[in-house]
Structure formats: structure tokens, C-alpha cells
Design an enzyme around this catalytic site. Sequence first.
Site: not given
Length: 217
Positions: A28-29, A74-75, A94, A96, A159
Site C-alpha cells: 500500500g502507499n 512503484s505505484e 492505496h 491491499h 489487487h
Amino acid sequence: MNYLEYKQQVYDTTLSLVDIQLIRLSAGNVSVRLPDGNVAITPSAILYRKMVPDDIVIVDINGNLIEGDKKPSSEKALHTDIYKARPDVNAVVHAHSVYSIAFSTVEMELPLVCVELFSVGGPVPVMGYYCPGTPEVGKVAAEFFATRPRLKSLLMKNHGMVAVGKDLDDAYQNAYKTEIGAEIYHLALQTGKKPQALTEENIQEIMARYQKPQEKK
Ligand SMILES: [Zn+2]
């Protein structure tokens, strides 16, 4: 500009998401849009419990590194594409989170079974599957948010989910509301009966009662 304050805010929000188990390990980010147009975002592949505020990375709106020793998430394109699509959005989460992912695997949107899902602009749709970290993830997610201006969260097939807000607290709450809505929907389905969504009349009543005070915030 001095980014310290914003790095601390992203750090605090990320750890709060870890505390409520919306984010686990490094999955997650989180990001926030800064007054100068750049973006403060969590680093890639660092266990958040071991992260320090200075690990938060500053990138420009196209994802290019501005400041920081670590690699940005990476997102990052998921975050920057949403900022480009929605000027009202200043923070993105974001996650998961398990109930959101579970419904995404069967491509079931989250209907308005509780006020939480209404307040994130639901029914919450499911976007198709794209390999995590690829430009397609950001492109398709941004299209959902652009075409539904009230939408504040989205399930990402196989995802996770992404929630947006006017600031970090708002995005944090919208991520929580989406996941708790998915959990409630799951529990209701266990009865074997069809969960009933809020009716149009219910929605009109809620809007009449709460919309103006919310807009004043
Ligand atoms: Zn992810």
C-alpha cells in the site's frame, strides 16, 4: 520549499493505516499533493513499521524524483494520474485491504448498504486487472475518478483499493469507510439473504440533512 512538515504528515497517515490494518508490511502507499504542485509519497518496498519520516520521497506531478534518498512507491503513477484527473483531490491512499480485494476478485461493486459507502460516492466500482506498478493502473483508475467526480474510492481487481480525499485525513477516512463497507456487505451476504441498499428516498433525506454542513467543512 521545506518538505519536512509534509513528509511527517504522510508518515503519520501511513502509520495510522498500519494501526487499523488497512496497510500491512509494505503493501500500500500514501501521498499528498503539496502547495508547489509536487507530491510527497511513501517509499517503495520499506516495511512501514521501520520507516522514518525522512524516507518519504518528493516527486513532481510526472513522478520524477525531486528530493529523497529512497525510491518512490512503484505505484507513483496511480497517485500522480489521479491528481491530474481530479483537481479537488489532494491526498491518495492505496491499500491491499482484504475485504475490498475479496469483492474485487469476483468483480462485485459495493452497493450502498451503509452510509459509509454513500459518503465515498458509492456504489464503489471495480476496475479491471492490470499488473501492479504499470502505467495502465494509473491511467484506468484516473479515468474512473475523472468520469465520476463524486467518487472517492475504487476497487482494483485482484489487487486492492484506492481512496482519495481533499486532504490526508479525508483520504484516510475514505479508505476506512470503503473497507468497513466491504466488510459489512460481506457479513450481510453470509445470511443468505439479499442485502438491501439505501433507497433513493433514503439518499435524498441524507443529502438534505447533511450535505450542506459537510460542504462547509
Ligand atoms: Zn498495490
